[in-house]
Design a protein around this motif. Structure first.
Motif, PDB file in Angstrom:
ATOM      1  N   CYS A 171       4.887   9.231   9.103  1.00 26.24           N
ATOM      2  CA  CYS A 171       4.571   7.798   9.160  1.00 26.24           C
ATOM      3  C   CYS A 171       4.335   7.379  10.602  1.00 26.24           C
ATOM      4  O   CYS A 171       4.902   7.958  11.528  1.00 26.24           O
ATOM      5  CB  CYS A 171       5.738   6.962   8.636  1.00 26.24           C
ATOM      6  N   ASN A 223       3.248   3.319  -0.063  1.00 30.68           N
ATOM      7  CA  ASN A 223       3.424   1.929   0.349  1.00 30.68           C
ATOM      8  C   ASN A 223       4.113   1.832   1.702  1.00 30.68           C
ATOM      9  O   ASN A 223       4.963   2.660   2.042  1.00 30.68           O
ATOM     10  CB  ASN A 223       4.263   1.161  -0.681  1.00 30.68           C
ATOM     11  N   THR A 224       3.766   0.788   2.457  1.00 25.84           N
ATOM     12  CA  THR A 224       4.426   0.511   3.727  1.00 25.84           C
ATOM     13  C   THR A 224       5.899   0.232   3.462  1.00 25.84           C
ATOM     14  O   THR A 224       6.246  -0.424   2.495  1.00 25.84           O
ATOM     15  CB  THR A 224       3.774  -0.706   4.393  1.00 25.84           C
ATOM     16  N   ARG A 225       6.770   0.738   4.335  1.00 23.33           N
ATOM     17  CA  ARG A 225       8.216   0.587   4.147  1.00 23.33           C
ATOM     18  C   ARG A 225       8.815  -0.182   5.312  1.00 23.33           C
ATOM     19  O   ARG A 225       8.938   0.350   6.410  1.00 23.33           O
ATOM     20  CB  ARG A 225       8.850   1.965   4.039  1.00 23.33           C
ATOM     21  N   ASN A 240      11.720  -2.356   0.968  1.00 23.61           N
ATOM     22  CA  ASN A 240      10.520  -2.298   0.145  1.00 23.61           C
ATOM     23  C   ASN A 240      10.658  -3.281  -1.012  1.00 23.61           C
ATOM     24  O   ASN A 240      11.739  -3.439  -1.570  1.00 23.61           O
ATOM     25  CB  ASN A 240      10.328  -0.881  -0.383  1.00 23.61           C
ATOM     26  N   TRP A 292       8.269  -1.308  10.621  1.00 22.91           N
ATOM     27  CA  TRP A 292       7.510  -0.955   9.435  1.00 22.91           C
ATOM     28  C   TRP A 292       7.065   0.478   9.584  1.00 22.91           C
ATOM     29  O   TRP A 292       6.578   0.885  10.633  1.00 22.91           O
ATOM     30  CB  TRP A 292       6.299  -1.876   9.275  1.00 22.91           C
ATOM     31  N   GLN A 293       7.224   1.254   8.519  1.00 25.48           N
ATOM     32  CA  GLN A 293       6.771   2.637   8.499  1.00 25.48           C
ATOM     33  C   GLN A 293       5.508   2.689   7.634  1.00 25.48           C
ATOM     34  O   GLN A 293       5.504   2.203   6.505  1.00 25.48           O
ATOM     35  CB  GLN A 293       7.856   3.552   7.930  1.00 25.48           C
ATOM     36  N   PHE A 294       4.448   3.259   8.189  1.00 28.24           N
ATOM     37  CA  PHE A 294       3.146   3.300   7.533  1.00 28.24           C
ATOM     38  C   PHE A 294       2.799   4.738   7.137  1.00 28.24           C
ATOM     39  O   PHE A 294       2.161   5.446   7.900  1.00 28.24           O
ATOM     40  CB  PHE A 294       2.060   2.751   8.471  1.00 28.24           C
TER      41      PHE A 294
END
Length: 176
Positions: A133, A163-165, A35, A156-158
């Motif tokens: 996510c 926030n996207t991680r 991040n 990517w974790q949504f």
């Protein structure tokens, strides 16, 4: 939490019931949460099962080490479709999609008091949140021999309302 553990146990036991149909791999990995305002290192374990040729499921758990009063973990269920390339079709490249449960805990933060220009420490306060996510990403793997393979992955974790991680990982897996 009990429901999550029960679901993971159910998925893992169903994978082992059909072990004759596909390959099963177990492995470890090192992760880096990337991040833009917070980066942390983690370690994890994974179990992969190939349902049909080139399509496999993966269950993984990662623990991110404490940094700046934060600890995190995530539990993932992902699907991979592996495209084979190169001599002997050894090199594999795969997109991934899935879901994750992410837990973040932070404690004892230092606050800046702008009125008197002094730092204050809040002791004993622990804040935590859990979010579900969607995962999306890609990876690459290379089998060293018939029973061991190396891999690198970017996902990517949504999470909803966060926030996207992005998470990068490298790992090793062994055939069971």
């Amino acid at each position: 939490m009990k429901k999550l553990l029960m679901t993971i146990c159910l998925v893992l036991s169903s994978m082992s019931m059909f072990a004759e149909q596909g390959e099963t791999w177990a492995g470890i990995n090192m992760n880096m949460g990337l991040n833009s305002n917070y980066q942390n290192f983690g370690v994890g374990a994974k179990l992969q099962y190939e349902f049909v040729k080139n399509l496999r499921g993966e269950a993984s758990f990662n623990y991110f080490l404490k940094k700046d009063y934060h600890t995190m973990w995530d539990a993932n269920l992902n699907l991979h479709y592996v495209f084979r390339f190169g001599e002997g079709k050894k090199l594999g490249i795969y997109p991934l999609a899935g879901v994750a449960l992410v837990d973040c805990t932070y404690e004892d933060t230092i606050l800046q008091n702008s009125d008197i220009n002094v730092n204050e420490v809040i002791n004993g306060d622990i804040f935590s949140y859990r979010v579900i996510c969607a995962n999306a990403g890609a990876g690459i793997e290379y089998p060293v021999n018939d029973w061991m393979k190396l891999n690198a992955e970017m996902k990517w974790q949504f999470p909803k309302d966060h926030n996207t991680r992005p998470v990068a990982s490298v790992g090793i897996a062994f055939r069971l």
